[in-house]
Motif scaffolding. Structure first.
Motif, PDB file in Angstrom:
ATOM      1  N   GLU A  48       0.777  -1.429  -0.025  1.00  0.00           N
ATOM      2  CA  GLU A  48      -0.027   0.065   0.019  1.00  0.00           C
ATOM      3  C   GLU A  48       0.783   1.373   0.042  1.00  0.00           C
ATOM      4  N   GLY A  49       1.975   1.336  -0.665  1.00  0.00           N
ATOM      5  CA  GLY A  49       3.052   2.321  -0.646  1.00  0.00           C
ATOM      6  C   GLY A  49       2.033   3.402  -1.743  1.00  0.00           C
ATOM      7  N   HIS A  50       2.359   4.631  -1.557  1.00  0.00           N
ATOM      8  CA  HIS A  50       1.659   5.554  -1.899  1.00  0.00           C
ATOM      9  C   HIS A  50       2.706   6.024  -3.237  1.00  0.00           C
ATOM     10  N   THR A  51       2.026   6.492  -4.232  1.00  0.00           N
ATOM     11  CA  THR A  51       2.369   6.794  -5.631  1.00  0.00           C
ATOM     12  C   THR A  51       3.322   8.126  -5.487  1.00  0.00           C
ATOM     13  N   VAL A  52       4.608   8.094  -6.231  1.00  0.00           N
ATOM     14  CA  VAL A  52       5.282   9.125  -6.575  1.00  0.00           C
ATOM     15  C   VAL A  52       5.183   9.823  -7.744  1.00  0.00           C
ATOM     16  N   VAL A  53       5.222   9.051  -8.774  1.00  0.00           N
ATOM     17  CA  VAL A  53       5.147   9.428 -10.123  1.00  0.00           C
ATOM     18  C   VAL A  53       4.072   8.500 -10.890  1.00  0.00           C
ATOM     19  N   ARG A  54       3.239   9.062 -11.677  1.00  0.00           N
ATOM     20  CA  ARG A  54       2.385   8.594 -12.165  1.00  0.00           C
ATOM     21  C   ARG A  54       2.851   8.346 -13.665  1.00  0.00           C
ATOM     22  N   VAL A  55       2.632   7.257 -14.562  1.00  0.00           N
ATOM     23  CA  VAL A  55       2.960   7.024 -15.721  1.00  0.00           C
ATOM     24  C   VAL A  55       1.910   6.319 -16.496  1.00  0.00           C
ATOM     25  N   TYR A  56       0.892   6.716 -16.439  1.00  0.00           N
ATOM     26  CA  TYR A  56      -0.396   6.196 -16.931  1.00  0.00           C
ATOM     27  C   TYR A  56      -0.142   5.905 -18.644  1.00  0.00           C
ATOM     28  N   TYR A  57       0.543   6.773 -19.200  1.00  0.00           N
ATOM     29  CA  TYR A  57       0.684   6.683 -20.553  1.00  0.00           C
ATOM     30  C   TYR A  57       1.328   5.411 -21.160  1.00  0.00           C
ATOM     31  N   VAL A  58       2.267   4.839 -19.974  1.00  0.00           N
ATOM     32  CA  VAL A  58       2.837   3.478 -20.414  1.00  0.00           C
ATOM     33  C   VAL A  58       1.706   2.495 -20.449  1.00  0.00           C
ATOM     34  N   ALA A  59       0.801   2.409 -19.617  1.00  0.00           N
ATOM     35  CA  ALA A  59      -0.307   1.487 -19.537  1.00  0.00           C
ATOM     36  C   ALA A  59      -1.349   1.782 -20.449  1.00  0.00           C
ATOM     37  N   LEU A  60      -1.493   2.957 -20.948  1.00  0.00           N
ATOM     38  CA  LEU A  60      -2.411   3.157 -22.145  1.00  0.00           C
ATOM     39  C   LEU A  60      -1.834   2.788 -23.353  1.00  0.00           C
ATOM     40  N   THR A  61      -0.431   3.036 -23.678  1.00  0.00           N
ATOM     41  CA  THR A  61       0.199   2.325 -25.028  1.00  0.00           C
ATOM     42  C   THR A  61       0.474   1.053 -24.921  1.00  0.00           C
ATOM     43  N   LEU A  62       0.273   0.403 -23.893  1.00  0.00           N
ATOM     44  CA  LEU A  62       0.273  -1.122 -23.786  1.00  0.00           C
ATOM     45  C   LEU A  62      -1.140  -1.686 -24.112  1.00  0.00           C
ATOM     46  N   ILE A  63      -1.950  -1.052 -23.391  1.00  0.00           N
ATOM     47  CA  ILE A  63      -3.685  -1.369 -23.760  1.00  0.00           C
ATOM     48  C   ILE A  63      -3.878  -1.046 -25.329  1.00  0.00           C
ATOM     49  N   ILE A  64      -3.305  -0.064 -26.000  1.00  0.00           N
ATOM     50  CA  ILE A  64      -3.470   0.258 -27.273  1.00  0.00           C
ATOM     51  C   ILE A  64      -2.737  -0.824 -28.103  1.00  0.00           C
ATOM     52  N   CYS A  65      -1.655  -1.359 -27.691  1.00  0.00           N
ATOM     53  CA  CYS A  65      -1.050  -2.280 -28.657  1.00  0.00           C
ATOM     54  C   CYS A  65      -1.932  -3.445 -28.551  1.00  0.00           C
ATOM     55  N   SER A  66      -2.660  -4.094 -27.116  1.00  0.00           N
ATOM     56  CA  SER A  66      -3.169  -5.148 -27.314  1.00  0.00           C
ATOM     57  C   SER A  66      -4.574  -5.038 -28.139  1.00  0.00           C
ATOM     58  N   ALA A  67      -5.170  -3.946 -28.039  1.00  0.00           N
ATOM     59  CA  ALA A  67      -6.391  -3.269 -28.797  1.00  0.00           C
ATOM     60  C   ALA A  67      -6.083  -3.540 -30.430  1.00  0.00           C
ATOM     61  N   LEU A  68      -5.106  -2.941 -30.793  1.00  0.00           N
ATOM     62  CA  LEU A  68      -4.357  -3.076 -32.408  1.00  0.00           C
ATOM     63  C   LEU A  68      -4.390  -4.623 -32.593  1.00  0.00           C
ATOM     64  N   SER A  69      -3.582  -5.446 -31.836  1.00  0.00           N
ATOM     65  CA  SER A  69      -3.570  -6.584 -32.305  1.00  0.00           C
ATOM     66  C   SER A  69      -4.830  -7.387 -32.290  1.00  0.00           C
ATOM     67  N   LEU A  70      -5.912  -7.106 -31.745  1.00  0.00           N
ATOM     68  CA  LEU A  70      -7.095  -7.747 -31.546  1.00  0.00           C
ATOM     69  C   LEU A  70      -8.041  -7.341 -32.582  1.00  0.00           C
ATOM     70  N   ILE A  71      -7.943  -6.043 -32.810  1.00  0.00           N
ATOM     71  CA  ILE A  71      -8.502  -5.509 -34.095  1.00  0.00           C
ATOM     72  C   ILE A  71      -8.199  -6.199 -35.294  1.00  0.00           C
ATOM     73  N   ALA A  72      -6.533  -6.192 -35.571  1.00  0.00           N
ATOM     74  CA  ALA A  72      -6.121  -6.756 -36.735  1.00  0.00           C
ATOM     75  C   ALA A  72      -6.556  -8.253 -36.929  1.00  0.00           C
ATOM     76  N   LEU A  73      -6.709  -8.894 -35.455  1.00  0.00           N
ATOM     77  CA  LEU A  73      -7.080 -10.445 -35.661  1.00  0.00           C
ATOM     78  C   LEU A  73      -8.445 -10.697 -36.378  1.00  0.00           C
ATOM     79  N   PHE A  74      -9.283  -9.802 -35.841  1.00  0.00           N
ATOM     80  CA  PHE A  74     -10.593  -9.848 -36.414  1.00  0.00           C
ATOM     81  C   PHE A  74     -10.893  -9.119 -37.909  1.00  0.00           C
ATOM     82  N   THR A  75     -10.099  -8.451 -38.462  1.00  0.00           N
ATOM     83  CA  THR A  75     -10.280  -7.921 -39.715  1.00  0.00           C
ATOM     84  C   THR A  75      -9.550  -8.982 -40.916  1.00  0.00           C
TER      85      THR A  75
END
Length: 162
Positions: A48-75
């Motif tokens: 339960e350590g508190h957050t010092v620096v937020r780097v949400y953009y890393v998680a966002l780009t990882l989610i975008i990568c996964s979503a693009l792979s799934l979109i490509a899979l179904f096209t």
């Protein structure tokens, strides 16, 4: 058709960014404390350590990568569009790698700790696992793109014969 070999590569390429969301990338050691760097934040390495620096953009780009792979899979019916999506996914994945391996440890954390006058040391947590996942993702995207182009060439050759 979803039973092609590139579908397997795209499925693996969709799973690996999700796995990367949940593993720690590294640790930042200072004289006072140790911090944990994952895809969402840099926080104290205690329960339960508190957050010092937020780097949400890393998680966002990882989610975008996964979503693009799934979109490509179904096209799969539009192979040219599928090739374009996989190519865009490769570029986004390159951005993810730059964020994880260079920008966060060397630019953002340095700025945060040096403005506070704290000396720090960055260590990768699961270096072998991180490198294996990174290379498997890159190889899967490359091979998927290669096999999609190969299928498109076969279809065009069959159209010429008719």
């Amino acid at each position: 058709m979803i039973q092609r070999i590139q579908s397997l590569f795209l499925l693996v390429a969709a799973i690996i960014p999700i796995v990367l969301l949940f593993i720690p990338f590294g640790y930042v050691n200072t004289e006072e404390a140790q911090f944990l760097f994952n895809s969402i934040s840099l926080k104290y390495n205690i329960p339960e350590g508190h957050t010092v620096v937020r780097v949400y953009y890393v998680a966002l780009t990882l989610i975008i990568c996964s979503a693009l792979s799934l979109i490509a899979l179904f096209t799969y019916k539009n192979r040219i569009r599928q090739t374009q999506i996989v190519s865009i996914n490769m570029i986004v994945y390159l951005v993810v790698l730059m964020l994880i391996l260079w920008i966060c440890p060397d630019v953002i954390f340095k700025k945060y700790f040096l403005t506070k006058g704290i000396d720090y040391e960055f260590l990768f947590a699961n270096k072998a696992l991180l490198l294996i996942l990174v290379f498997v993702e890159a190889i899967c995207l490359f091979l998927a793109n290669k096999f999609i182009k190969k299928d498109e060439a076969l279809v065009r050759a069959a159209d010429r014969l008719r």
